[in-house]
Design a protein around this motif. Structure first.
Motif, PDB file in Angstrom:
ATOM      1  N   GLY A   1     -12.064  35.517 -39.819  1.00  0.00           N
ATOM      2  CA  GLY A   1     -11.609  35.254 -40.911  1.00  0.00           C
ATOM      3  C   GLY A   1     -11.914  33.790 -41.674  1.00  0.00           C
ATOM      4  N   ALA A   2     -12.428  32.733 -40.949  1.00  0.00           N
ATOM      5  CA  ALA A   2     -12.398  31.500 -41.632  1.00  0.00           C
ATOM      6  C   ALA A   2     -13.820  31.690 -42.373  1.00  0.00           C
ATOM      7  CB  ALA A   2     -12.950  30.449 -40.530  1.00  0.00           C
ATOM      8  N   LYS A   3     -13.755  30.715 -43.651  1.00  0.00           N
ATOM      9  CA  LYS A   3     -14.891  30.845 -44.401  1.00  0.00           C
ATOM     10  C   LYS A   3     -15.934  29.892 -43.959  1.00  0.00           C
ATOM     11  CE  LYS A   3     -12.756  31.539 -48.957  1.00  0.00           C
ATOM     12  NZ  LYS A   3     -13.938  32.368 -49.689  1.00  0.00           N
ATOM     13  N   VAL A   4     -17.137  30.165 -44.278  1.00  0.00           N
ATOM     14  CA  VAL A   4     -18.402  29.482 -43.669  1.00  0.00           C
ATOM     15  C   VAL A   4     -18.364  27.853 -44.086  1.00  0.00           C
ATOM     16  CG1 VAL A   4     -21.001  29.019 -44.108  1.00  0.00           C
ATOM     17  CG2 VAL A   4     -19.950  31.335 -43.577  1.00  0.00           C
TER      18      VAL A   4
ATOM     19  N   ILE B   1     -15.833  25.763 -41.824  1.00  0.00           N
ATOM     20  CA  ILE B   1     -16.346  25.422 -40.663  1.00  0.00           C
ATOM     21  C   ILE B   1     -17.394  24.154 -40.725  1.00  0.00           C
ATOM     22  CG2 ILE B   1     -17.279  26.498 -38.458  1.00  0.00           C
ATOM     23  CD1 ILE B   1     -16.488  29.349 -39.488  1.00  0.00           C
TER      24      ILE B   1
ATOM     25  N   PHE C   1     -15.549  32.607 -37.831  1.00  0.00           N
ATOM     26  CA  PHE C   1     -16.064  33.437 -39.027  1.00  0.00           C
ATOM     27  C   PHE C   1     -15.724  34.691 -38.954  1.00  0.00           C
ATOM     28  CE2 PHE C   1     -17.981  34.298 -42.955  1.00  0.00           C
ATOM     29  CZ  PHE C   1     -18.958  35.412 -42.793  1.00  0.00           C
ATOM     30  N   LEU C   2     -15.981  35.662 -37.766  1.00  0.00           N
ATOM     31  CA  LEU C   2     -15.458  37.027 -37.787  1.00  0.00           C
ATOM     32  C   LEU C   2     -13.863  37.018 -37.743  1.00  0.00           C
ATOM     33  CD1 LEU C   2     -18.114  38.307 -35.191  1.00  0.00           C
ATOM     34  CD2 LEU C   2     -17.892  38.733 -37.689  1.00  0.00           C
TER      35      LEU C   2
ATOM     36  N   LYS D   1     -22.438  27.345 -31.386  1.00  0.00           N
ATOM     37  CA  LYS D   1     -22.900  28.530 -31.878  1.00  0.00           C
ATOM     38  C   LYS D   1     -22.010  29.867 -31.814  1.00  0.00           C
ATOM     39  CE  LYS D   1     -27.223  29.740 -30.413  1.00  0.00           C
ATOM     40  NZ  LYS D   1     -28.440  29.959 -30.065  1.00  0.00           N
TER      41      LYS D   1
ATOM     42  N   GLN E   1     -18.799  29.336 -33.968  1.00  0.00           N
ATOM     43  CA  GLN E   1     -18.800  29.600 -35.630  1.00  0.00           C
ATOM     44  C   GLN E   1     -19.044  30.965 -35.724  1.00  0.00           C
ATOM     45  OE1 GLN E   1     -23.038  28.101 -36.130  1.00  0.00           O
ATOM     46  NE2 GLN E   1     -22.141  26.026 -37.264  1.00  0.00           N
ATOM     47  N   ARG E   2     -19.418  31.638 -35.004  1.00  0.00           N
ATOM     48  CA  ARG E   2     -19.522  33.226 -35.239  1.00  0.00           C
ATOM     49  C   ARG E   2     -18.050  33.704 -34.931  1.00  0.00           C
ATOM     50  NH1 ARG E   2     -24.106  37.377 -33.700  1.00  0.00           N
ATOM     51  NH2 ARG E   2     -25.230  35.577 -34.741  1.00  0.00           N
TER      52      ARG E   2
END
Lengths: 122, 318
Positions: free
Chosen positions: B302-305, B308, B299-300, B292, B295-296
């Motif tokens: 720069g990886a796209k949802v 992941i 994402f923050l 969890k 993931q955040r």
């Protein structure tokens, strides 16, 4: 033939470009990110995409009732006008980052704003 | 006019009718939501290829397995819908060895017709119950490999650590899951973060990527709260020496660390080292809390949802 707002913004490609930027801003915003805690990120991204599609005047099948029910548990947790303001602020910043024309930004914000009462279950 | 074939039943699709509408028209129960290709509630799987627009927004690993969105699918040819297959196989224990006092490397024989991608998982059955274990082996190897952690009072841990022996029969399910390497982006940088035996699927994925000629950098961060939990260290170090593009960082979140081990949580160390994950594909396996957070963080960074991939190891309640 008049192009729709959605077309003028760039359709689905525009939504896809906006989602990651918008969702990142929301997650980094201390005023509202607590409402996204414990939510599956992929599911949440799908909802953000649906919200942006709606705000861009795109095809969607969400009714006012869907918006009420979808946000009811958040209202119970204290969701209020200030949070909606914060979301709209992030939406505006996202569109500015994507160099969207000011008059189109205003139209998008107008559509998003019209969902305020449903979201807040008023 | 195209037909929908489902469990031997043939349904005729009306002109411009979506798969979803056709199924609903025939009173077939199928979940759905927005009907606009966004919420992915109507995800189904097909035997063969589907029109491109029916796969919008789906991750690579779902696409290659022919998953599609029923509401967006207007097939031009006959479409066979694949229902989730519940198929079991008979296997035998090839070997059982301790990698550490708490982690066992279990190798089972490969049943005839069994297919999988490294990183997927399957269920082992024992006394009416099942548990999921991730595949660490490669299909070219003559065994299926799992890394099993001893769970205190664990029903399956007791069976695997105390009862199972070489040659004994084991029933397994078919392979499932969407955490695996997909070829097509050879240059893409990959970040792999695991805690505990979450290393197992990532060990499979990284060797799969290397075997398939992946050229981009592959970074593995393995985390544990103890020094003993960092198993396969020498194997991974040897792999890093052999493959310049592969980087391995063992991380220990608690207590004094040995040389070469980072004193940090794996996900924190990864983000500290790499910072910008734009364009990366990320695989996260193991502790649900780590996943969890990671993931955040990813994402923050720069990886796209979409890029992941998560495989949380959830404790069993049975």
């Amino acid at each position: 033939m008049t192009e729709t707002l959605y077309d003028r913004l760039g359709g689905e490609a525009a939504v896809n470009a906006a989602v990651d930027i918008f969702y990142r801003k929301v997650l980094a915003d201390e005023r509202i990110n607590q409402f996204f805690d414990g939510v599956d990120m992929e599911q949440q991204a799908a909802k953000q995409k649906a919200f942006l599609t709606l705000a861009f005047g795109g095809p969607n099948h969400y009714t006012g009732k869907d918006m009420r029910e979808g946000h009811k548990h958040l209202v119970e947790r204290g969701l209020n006008d200030s949070h909606v303001d914060a979301v709209l602020e992030n939406l505006k910043a996202t569109l500015e980052e994507l160099n969207v024309a000011p008059e189109l930004i205003q139209q998008v914000l107008g559509i998003a704003e019209s969902a305020r009462d449903d979201v807040l279950n008023r | 006019m195209a037909r929908l074939i489902l469990e031997g039943r043939e349904l005729l699709l009306k002109e411009e009718e979506s798969v979803l509408d056709c199924l609903l028209r025939h009173d077939i129960e199928v979940s759905y939501g927005c009907q606009a290709g966004v919420c992915q509630s109507c995800l189904l799987q097909s035997e063969g290829r589907v029109p491109e627009e029916a796969q919008t927004g789906l991750k690579d690993t779902l696409r290659v397995q022919n998953f599609f969105l029923a509401c967006q699918c207007q097939p031009r040819n006959d479409l066979v819908i694949r229902l989730p297959v519940v198929e079991n196989f008979h296997s035998r224990v090839v070997s059982l060895e301790h990698l550490t006092p708490e982690v066992v490397r279990l190798r089972l024989s490969v049943p005839e017709g069994f297919e999988y991608r490294p990183g997927q998982f399957l269920n082992l059955f024992h006394e009416g119950r099942s548990r999921s274990y991730s595949l660490a082996s490669l299909p070219c190897e003559p065994f299926l490999e799992f890394h099993v952690r001893r769970v205190p009072e664990g029903r399956f841990s007791r069976w695997i650590f105390q009862r199972l022996g070489e040659g004994m029969p084991v029933e397994i399910s078919s392979a499932q899951g969407e955490c695996f390497y997909v070829e097509g982006q050879r240059e893409q940088p990959l970040l792999l973060i695991a805690t505990g035996t979450g290393l197992a699927p990532l060990y499979g994925i990284l060797r799969d990527a290397l075997a398939q000629g992946h050229e981009g950098p592959i970074h593995l961060y393995h985390g544990s709260s103890t020094a003993e939990g960092l198993y396969l260290q020498s194997t991974l170090q040897a792999l890093a020496r052999r493959h310049e593009q592969f980087h391995y960082v063992p991380c220990q979140s608690r207590g004094p660390v040995a040389a070469g081990v980072a004193a940090a949580r794996a996900n924190d160390k990864a983000l500290e080292d790499l910072r910008d994950l734009k364009g990366w594909r990320v695989f996260l396996c193991g502790n649900p809390e780590m996943i969890k957070s990671a993931q955040r963080q990813c994402f923050l960074a720069g990886a796209k949802v979409q890029e992941i991939y998560s495989d949380p190891f959830l404790p069993s309640s049975s």
